[in-house]
Design a protein around this motif. Structure first.
Motif, mmCIF file in Angstrom:
data_model
loop_
_atom_site.group_PDB
_atom_site.id
_atom_site.type_symbol
_atom_site.label_atom_id
_atom_site.label_comp_id
_atom_site.label_asym_id
_atom_site.label_seq_id
_atom_site.Cartn_x
_atom_site.Cartn_y
_atom_site.Cartn_z
ATOM 1 N N LEU A 17 0.815 -1.216 0.000
ATOM 2 C CA LEU A 17 0.000 0.000 0.000
ATOM 3 C C LEU A 17 0.850 1.268 0.000
ATOM 4 O O LEU A 17 0.435 2.293 -0.557
ATOM 5 N N SER A 18 2.043 1.205 0.585
ATOM 6 C CA SER A 18 2.920 2.379 0.586
ATOM 7 C C SER A 18 3.394 2.717 -0.827
ATOM 8 O O SER A 18 3.789 3.847 -1.099
ATOM 9 N N PHE A 20 1.358 1.763 -3.636
ATOM 10 C CA PHE A 20 0.168 1.948 -4.474
ATOM 11 C C PHE A 20 -0.613 3.218 -4.138
ATOM 12 O O PHE A 20 -1.081 3.910 -5.048
ATOM 13 N N LEU A 21 -0.770 3.529 -2.861
ATOM 14 C CA LEU A 21 -1.599 4.677 -2.488
ATOM 15 C C LEU A 21 -1.078 6.010 -3.039
ATOM 16 O O LEU A 21 -1.883 6.819 -3.520
ATOM 17 N N TRP A 23 0.557 6.416 -5.835
ATOM 18 C CA TRP A 23 0.228 6.344 -7.261
ATOM 19 C C TRP A 23 -1.258 6.623 -7.460
ATOM 20 O O TRP A 23 -1.646 7.380 -8.349
ATOM 21 N N LEU A 24 -2.082 6.029 -6.624
ATOM 22 C CA LEU A 24 -3.537 6.218 -6.704
ATOM 23 C C LEU A 24 -3.910 7.679 -6.453
ATOM 24 O O LEU A 24 -4.766 8.231 -7.142
ATOM 25 N N ALA A 25 -3.251 8.310 -5.499
ATOM 26 C CA ALA A 25 -3.521 9.726 -5.206
ATOM 27 C C ALA A 25 -3.145 10.610 -6.391
ATOM 28 O O ALA A 25 -3.820 11.603 -6.676
ATOM 29 N N VAL A 83 -5.613 -6.298 -1.292
ATOM 30 C CA VAL A 83 -4.263 -5.752 -1.113
ATOM 31 C C VAL A 83 -3.267 -6.649 -1.822
ATOM 32 O O VAL A 83 -2.396 -6.186 -2.545
#
Length: 107
Positions: A17-18, A20-21, A23-25, A83
């Motif tokens: 998640l560190s 991906f998040l 990138w998603l933001a 995840v």
């Protein structure tokens, strides 16, 4: 072992998640871009193929072993696949360990 599995759950959630998040933001849920970037090089395609196969193996393990020992709430580790296998597998192993301890089949 339960503490080890719990620590691996945290690691299995935080590390992916560190990456991906952020990138998603930045890009939002741009699935075509995600797929394009995921397959941008042979190494990244290899990594995603490995994750896909690992995820399928984890699904088979959770369903087969969970049913065999009559575990409840198998949806929880299956849901962790959102995840990735890095969270789903230790979550299942933690739940399995707790289940076996509760039914007296684990010392």
């Amino acid at each position: 072992m339960q503490l080890i599995y719990l620590a691996l759950c945290v690691l299995g959630a935080v590390l992916p998640l560190s990456r991906f998040l952020p990138w998603l933001a930045q890009h939002g849920l741009d699935v075509p871009r995600l797929m394009s970037e995921a397959m941008a090089s042979p190494v990244s395609a290899f990594a995603w193929a490995d994750v896909l196969v690992s995820g399928i193996v984890v699904i088979v393990l959770i369903v087969a072993e969970g049913r065999r020992i009559q575990m409840r709430r198998l949806w929880l580790p299956l849901g962790c696949l959102v995840v990735g296998p890095s969270l789903a597998l230790p979550a299942f192993l933690l739940m399995r360990e707790r289940h076996l301890a509760a039914v007296g089949r684990l010392r």
